[in-house]
Design a protein around this motif. Sequence first.
Motif, mmCIF file in Angstrom:
data_model
loop_
_atom_site.group_PDB
_atom_site.id
_atom_site.type_symbol
_atom_site.label_atom_id
_atom_site.label_comp_id
_atom_site.label_asym_id
_atom_site.label_seq_id
_atom_site.Cartn_x
_atom_site.Cartn_y
_atom_site.Cartn_z
ATOM 1 N N GLY A 49 69.652 61.709 90.045
ATOM 2 C CA GLY A 49 69.534 63.007 90.691
ATOM 3 C C GLY A 49 69.587 62.962 92.210
ATOM 4 N N ARG A 50 69.777 61.804 92.791
ATOM 5 C CA ARG A 50 69.821 61.701 94.247
ATOM 6 C C ARG A 50 71.163 61.146 94.680
ATOM 7 N NH1 ARG A 50 65.006 60.012 97.544
ATOM 8 N NH2 ARG A 50 66.040 61.569 98.777
ATOM 9 N N ALA A 51 71.803 61.842 95.595
ATOM 10 C CA ALA A 51 73.072 61.370 96.158
ATOM 11 C C ALA A 51 72.768 60.494 97.379
ATOM 12 C CB ALA A 51 73.918 62.560 96.584
ATOM 13 N N PRO A 52 73.638 59.547 97.675
ATOM 14 C CA PRO A 52 73.416 58.731 98.872
ATOM 15 C C PRO A 52 73.500 59.586 100.132
ATOM 16 C CG PRO A 52 75.553 58.254 97.890
ATOM 17 C CD PRO A 52 74.836 59.173 96.959
ATOM 18 N N ARG A 53 72.736 59.219 101.137
ATOM 19 C CA ARG A 53 72.721 60.003 102.378
ATOM 20 C C ARG A 53 73.940 59.687 103.221
ATOM 21 N NH1 ARG A 53 67.109 60.524 105.242
ATOM 22 N NH2 ARG A 53 68.481 61.863 106.384
ATOM 23 N N VAL B 107 76.043 52.903 88.199
ATOM 24 C CA VAL B 107 74.878 52.616 89.037
ATOM 25 C C VAL B 107 74.323 53.924 89.576
ATOM 26 C CG1 VAL B 107 74.085 51.474 91.133
ATOM 27 C CG2 VAL B 107 75.765 50.362 89.664
ATOM 28 N N GLY B 108 73.063 54.148 89.379
ATOM 29 C CA GLY B 108 72.416 55.353 89.891
ATOM 30 C C GLY B 108 72.649 56.591 89.049
ATOM 31 N N ALA B 109 73.283 56.454 87.901
ATOM 32 C CA ALA B 109 73.556 57.616 87.063
ATOM 33 C C ALA B 109 72.249 58.218 86.563
ATOM 34 C CB ALA B 109 74.426 57.214 85.884
ATOM 35 N N GLY B 110 72.125 59.507 86.699
ATOM 36 C CA GLY B 110 70.960 60.190 86.194
ATOM 37 C C GLY B 110 69.755 60.182 87.122
#
Length: 55
Positions: free
Chosen positions: A11-15, A6-9
């Motif tokens: 470019g944004r990390a969770p805050r 999930v969320g791969a690629g």
Amino acid sequence: MAQTAVGAGTGRAPRRHPLVAAAMVLPLALVLAVMTGGAQAVVTQASSVAGSLGR
């Protein structure tokens, strides 16, 4: 069929919560302050302020 993370690629990390970020940074900051003499500077400054206030 291959599964993707999930969320791969994206470019944004969770805050992170600000307190979590502070808890991660403070130990390193304290070590660096002790190693570079910054802790002694803080103690000296606090002593000067206390003297100015008459304590």
